[in-house]
Design a protein around this motif. Sequence first.
Motif, mmCIF file in Angstrom:
data_model
loop_
_atom_site.group_PDB
_atom_site.id
_atom_site.type_symbol
_atom_site.label_atom_id
_atom_site.label_comp_id
_atom_site.label_asym_id
_atom_site.label_seq_id
_atom_site.Cartn_x
_atom_site.Cartn_y
_atom_site.Cartn_z
ATOM 1 N N ALA A 23 0.833 -1.209 0.000
ATOM 2 C CA ALA A 23 0.000 0.000 0.000
ATOM 3 C C ALA A 23 0.866 1.257 0.000
ATOM 4 C CB ALA A 23 -0.919 -0.002 1.219
ATOM 5 N N THR A 24 1.977 1.225 0.730
ATOM 6 C CA THR A 24 2.894 2.376 0.771
ATOM 7 C C THR A 24 3.555 2.591 -0.585
ATOM 8 O OG1 THR A 24 3.337 1.932 3.119
ATOM 9 C CG2 THR A 24 4.876 3.387 1.974
ATOM 10 N N ARG A 25 3.936 1.505 -1.222
ATOM 11 C CA ARG A 25 4.555 1.608 -2.551
ATOM 12 C C ARG A 25 3.576 2.213 -3.556
ATOM 13 N NH1 ARG A 25 4.946 -1.031 -7.241
ATOM 14 N NH2 ARG A 25 3.411 -2.593 -6.612
ATOM 15 N N GLU A 26 2.329 1.769 -3.497
ATOM 16 C CA GLU A 26 1.311 2.307 -4.412
ATOM 17 C C GLU A 26 1.033 3.780 -4.126
ATOM 18 O OE1 GLU A 26 -1.971 -0.306 -3.867
ATOM 19 O OE2 GLU A 26 -1.085 -1.950 -5.030
ATOM 20 N N THR A 27 0.994 4.142 -2.851
ATOM 21 C CA THR A 27 0.777 5.547 -2.468
ATOM 22 C C THR A 27 1.891 6.436 -3.015
ATOM 23 O OG1 THR A 27 -0.396 4.933 -0.442
ATOM 24 C CG2 THR A 27 0.586 7.126 -0.494
ATOM 25 N N LEU A 28 3.138 6.004 -2.830
ATOM 26 C CA LEU A 28 4.282 6.779 -3.328
ATOM 27 C C LEU A 28 4.247 6.872 -4.852
ATOM 28 C CD1 LEU A 28 7.073 5.366 -0.995
ATOM 29 C CD2 LEU A 28 6.251 7.721 -1.028
ATOM 30 N N GLY A 29 3.818 5.804 -5.513
ATOM 31 C CA GLY A 29 3.719 5.809 -6.973
ATOM 32 C C GLY A 29 2.726 6.843 -7.481
ATOM 33 N N ARG A 30 1.601 6.982 -6.757
ATOM 34 C CA ARG A 30 0.591 7.981 -7.167
ATOM 35 C C ARG A 30 1.100 9.399 -6.937
ATOM 36 N NH1 ARG A 30 -2.832 4.048 -4.729
ATOM 37 N NH2 ARG A 30 -2.902 5.218 -2.766
ATOM 38 N N VAL A 31 1.704 9.632 -5.771
ATOM 39 C CA VAL A 31 2.220 10.974 -5.452
ATOM 40 C C VAL A 31 3.346 11.369 -6.405
ATOM 41 C CG1 VAL A 31 3.379 12.365 -3.678
ATOM 42 C CG2 VAL A 31 1.534 10.811 -3.026
ATOM 43 N N ALA A 32 4.149 10.396 -6.803
ATOM 44 C CA ALA A 32 5.297 10.664 -7.675
ATOM 45 C C ALA A 32 4.888 11.247 -9.023
ATOM 46 C CB ALA A 32 6.094 9.377 -7.896
ATOM 47 N N ILE A 33 3.656 10.996 -9.442
ATOM 48 C CA ILE A 33 3.186 11.483 -10.747
ATOM 49 C C ILE A 33 3.317 12.998 -10.860
ATOM 50 C CG2 ILE A 33 1.150 11.686 -12.245
ATOM 51 C CD1 ILE A 33 0.216 8.971 -11.012
ATOM 52 N N LEU A 34 3.078 13.709 -9.763
ATOM 53 C CA LEU A 34 3.132 15.187 -9.791
ATOM 54 C C LEU A 34 4.380 15.746 -9.111
ATOM 55 C CD1 LEU A 34 -0.587 16.243 -9.213
ATOM 56 C CD2 LEU A 34 0.645 15.855 -11.345
ATOM 57 N N SER A 35 5.384 14.903 -8.874
ATOM 58 C CA SER A 35 6.643 15.428 -8.325
ATOM 59 C C SER A 35 7.470 16.044 -9.449
ATOM 60 C CB SER A 35 7.430 14.317 -7.638
ATOM 61 O OG SER A 35 7.835 13.348 -8.577
ATOM 62 N N SER A 36 8.436 16.860 -9.086
ATOM 63 C CA SER A 36 9.307 17.490 -10.073
ATOM 64 C C SER A 36 10.077 16.425 -10.847
ATOM 65 C CB SER A 36 10.297 18.420 -9.367
ATOM 66 O OG SER A 36 11.376 18.740 -10.213
ATOM 67 N N GLU A 37 10.048 16.493 -12.179
ATOM 68 C CA GLU A 37 10.725 15.492 -13.000
ATOM 69 C C GLU A 37 12.231 15.509 -12.783
ATOM 70 O OE1 GLU A 37 9.701 15.517 -17.117
ATOM 71 O OE2 GLU A 37 7.545 15.542 -16.738
ATOM 72 N N LYS A 38 12.766 16.675 -12.424
ATOM 73 C CA LYS A 38 14.208 16.804 -12.244
ATOM 74 C C LYS A 38 14.658 16.308 -10.876
ATOM 75 C CE LYS A 38 17.998 20.123 -12.659
ATOM 76 N NZ LYS A 38 18.374 21.537 -12.916
ATOM 77 N N TYR A 39 13.959 16.726 -9.811
ATOM 78 C CA TYR A 39 14.439 16.433 -8.456
ATOM 79 C C TYR A 39 13.712 15.268 -7.785
ATOM 80 C CZ TYR A 39 16.663 20.948 -9.078
ATOM 81 O OH TYR A 39 17.411 21.972 -9.567
ATOM 82 N N ARG A 40 12.493 14.949 -8.226
ATOM 83 C CA ARG A 40 11.719 13.808 -7.730
ATOM 84 C C ARG A 40 11.501 13.855 -6.222
ATOM 85 N NH1 ARG A 40 8.791 12.097 -11.179
ATOM 86 N NH2 ARG A 40 8.773 9.922 -10.551
ATOM 87 N N GLY A 41 11.354 15.055 -5.677
ATOM 88 C CA GLY A 41 11.209 15.191 -4.224
ATOM 89 C C GLY A 41 9.766 15.075 -3.761
ATOM 90 N N VAL A 42 9.551 14.411 -2.601
ATOM 91 C CA VAL A 42 8.242 14.370 -1.941
ATOM 92 C C VAL A 42 8.453 14.716 -0.465
ATOM 93 C CG1 VAL A 42 7.175 12.696 -3.512
ATOM 94 C CG2 VAL A 42 8.391 11.869 -1.490
ATOM 95 N N ARG A 43 7.430 15.332 0.145
ATOM 96 C CA ARG A 43 7.520 15.736 1.552
ATOM 97 C C ARG A 43 6.730 14.768 2.427
ATOM 98 N NH1 ARG A 43 6.782 20.645 1.030
ATOM 99 N NH2 ARG A 43 8.750 21.542 1.749
ATOM 100 N N PHE A 44 7.369 14.272 3.472
ATOM 101 C CA PHE A 44 6.717 13.432 4.472
ATOM 102 C C PHE A 44 6.409 14.305 5.692
ATOM 103 C CE2 PHE A 44 8.310 10.374 1.686
ATOM 104 C CZ PHE A 44 7.975 9.074 2.049
ATOM 105 N N SER A 45 5.134 14.456 6.032
ATOM 106 C CA SER A 45 4.723 15.245 7.203
ATOM 107 C C SER A 45 4.146 14.271 8.234
ATOM 108 C CB SER A 45 3.675 16.292 6.807
ATOM 109 O OG SER A 45 4.194 17.140 5.802
ATOM 110 N N LEU A 46 4.880 14.106 9.324
ATOM 111 C CA LEU A 46 4.488 13.150 10.353
ATOM 112 C C LEU A 46 3.858 13.876 11.537
ATOM 113 C CD1 LEU A 46 4.665 10.132 11.132
ATOM 114 C CD2 LEU A 46 6.916 10.621 12.122
#
Length: 370
Positions: free
Chosen positions: A266-289
């Motif tokens: 489920a975590t892998r699928e979640t990251l895959g969906r979020v990655a669609i709109l991440s920057s193509e150059k830097y591929r960064g995502v923010r984790f807010s805990l």
Amino acid sequence: MQINLTREDLLKPLSYVAGVVERRQTLPVLSFVLLKLQDGELTLTGTDLEIEVVARIKGLKGNNASAEIALPARKLFDICRALPADAEITIKREKEGEKATIKSGKSRFALATVPVADFPNIQSQQWEQALTISQASLKNLFEQTHFCIAQQDVRYYLNGLLLEFVDKKLRAVATDGHRMAISEIPLEKSNKSEKQAIVPRKGIQEMMRLLDDPDGMVEIQVSTNHFRAQTSGFVFTSKLIDGRYPDYTKVIPHSQSKLLKLPREATRETLGRVAILSSEKYRGVRFSLSNKSLQITAHNPEQEEAQEEVSVDYSGEAMEIGFNVNYMIEAISSLCSEYVVFGLNDPNSSCTLASPEARYPQYVIMPMRL
């Protein structure tokens, strides 16, 4: 000279060798494959001067004479692959220096040759370490770590996989300076002595392709400058990268204040969906805990945004940290457990990813500024 065999005899061994041979070579002879027939056994050799693969075809009937010939590897492979499944193949040359003729049914191909004496071979020294393990175990070890090997890094020793022979274990370590993978497999016997060997990236990729018998065994040998893997079907030899690998143990966090147990798939699928709109150059995502929640968000230069929320068993202080989403997905995909343990300390420290059931494989990923 003449060699008689079937398409099925030739196709698989030729695919082993053709993978090593580059299409564009600085030395023309390196685009050729050396065929050597002796006592009914045909060996095919391909090399790029750093890696050498020798494939064996045993028990060829009707081939009593000895023969040697060097033919264009890729062209021979393409011809063989294009022939019908049950095709009979004859490779023939009247005398040294002439073109070779490949005949099969009504098909006929004339291929250039090079003098056999010009074909290089890798000279190996005395082997210092030797062990036999299953092909499946070795391939699995490479699959869990190879994607973290650096590509064309100026720190040349990072462009290979570190193999470490320790006690009754074979450990593999790979890092590109931003992430690291560590895995190991147990051995039946203790190693003669502790030894490290850095195998080039291309060598690891070729071995993963060659280790295709899950029930078979492979013998590993290491010398000062070479690594060899040997089965009944092939002999793979690679030069080692000369250099001292950094002390990877200093990079591993010894204790972590925040441990999150997440469902792996489920975590892998979640990251895959979020990655669609991440920057193509830097591929960064923010984790807010925060309390009972892990929010994962991505932004790109077009001001688009993706956001997902995952329920977690966490009640500590709130924290934000950024990661390369591709690094996270590759690490999580390489774990085989139902859950993944995600370890954190603070926004400036590396995170770890591992299975709850086993220490290895383990992945260390550096945070990134967003």
